[in-house]
Motif scaffolding. Structure first.
Motif, PDB file in Angstrom:
ATOM      1  N   GLU A  54       0.848  -1.163  -0.343  1.00  0.00           N
ATOM      2  CA  GLU A  54      -0.323   0.110  -0.406  1.00  0.00           C
ATOM      3  C   GLU A  54       1.185   1.359  -0.270  1.00  0.00           C
ATOM      4  OE1 GLU A  54      -3.250  -0.433   3.080  1.00  0.00           O
ATOM      5  OE2 GLU A  54      -3.697  -2.086   3.044  1.00  0.00           O
ATOM      6  N   THR A 134      -4.653   1.459  -8.581  1.00  0.00           N
ATOM      7  CA  THR A 134      -4.667  -0.291  -8.017  1.00  0.00           C
ATOM      8  C   THR A 134      -4.090  -1.396  -8.668  1.00  0.00           C
ATOM      9  OG1 THR A 134      -7.051  -0.591  -8.414  1.00  0.00           O
ATOM     10  CG2 THR A 134      -6.409   0.468  -6.908  1.00  0.00           C
ATOM     11  N   THR A 136      -4.101  -6.427  -9.415  1.00  0.00           N
ATOM     12  CA  THR A 136      -4.371  -6.898  -8.582  1.00  0.00           C
ATOM     13  C   THR A 136      -3.836  -7.976  -9.711  1.00  0.00           C
ATOM     14  OG1 THR A 136      -5.906  -5.860  -7.401  1.00  0.00           O
ATOM     15  CG2 THR A 136      -5.954  -8.133  -7.743  1.00  0.00           C
TER      16      THR A 136
END
Length: 149
Positions: A54, A134, A136
């Motif tokens: 993060e 983001t 993923t």
């Protein structure tokens, strides 16, 4: 008085080029401050097989670890599909073939790794440029003969 409008930043072609440039930087193991230019300054969350990072500090830790573990990396972008788009963000599905070598001391030899990585990104416009907010890794499919990750 004439007004000129800037070309849209968030186009499918721009996203495709952005994805390719990201992987080129990773393959070269560019300095972290250069790679960070691809990342959103706020709200950054990256989900990797080895864990979640993060923010920019989390990314720096992850990048330091992987650039000291993997070498001779090659990322080949197989597909980039923009799923949804808004004025300042897009959800993007990426499939990339990743091949690399890894050496785990005290092994006598390095091992080859090869995977197709299935990913979902959120790309945003920040200061007029594309950035990853983001990232993923949804799944990995090992190539025949690959060592385990």
């Amino acid at each position: 008085m004439s007004t000129t409008q800037a070309a849209p930043v968030l186009t499918e072609e721009a996203v495709r080029q952005f994805v390719t440039r990201w992987y080129e930087a990773l393959d070269r193991h560019d300095p972290v401050d250069e790679v960070e230019r691809f990342l959103a300054s706020e709200g950054l969350v990256m989900h990797f097989p080895e864990g979640t990072s993060e923010g920019l500090d989390g990314f720096r830790s992850w990048y330091d670890a992987v650039t000291h573990r993997f070498f001779d990396e090659t990322h080949t972008v197989a597909s980039v599909d923009t799923v949804t788009t808004g004025p300042d963000s897009a959800e993007v599905k990426v499939v990339v073939n990743w091949q690399t070598s890894v050496w785990t001391p005290p092994a006598a030899r390095s091992q080859w790794l090869g995977f197709d990585a299935y990913q979902t990104w959120t790309v945003v416009v920040e200061n007029g440029t594309l950035r990853i907010r983001t990232y993923t890794v949804d799944g990995l499919k090992a190539m025949p003969g690959s060592a385990e990750l």
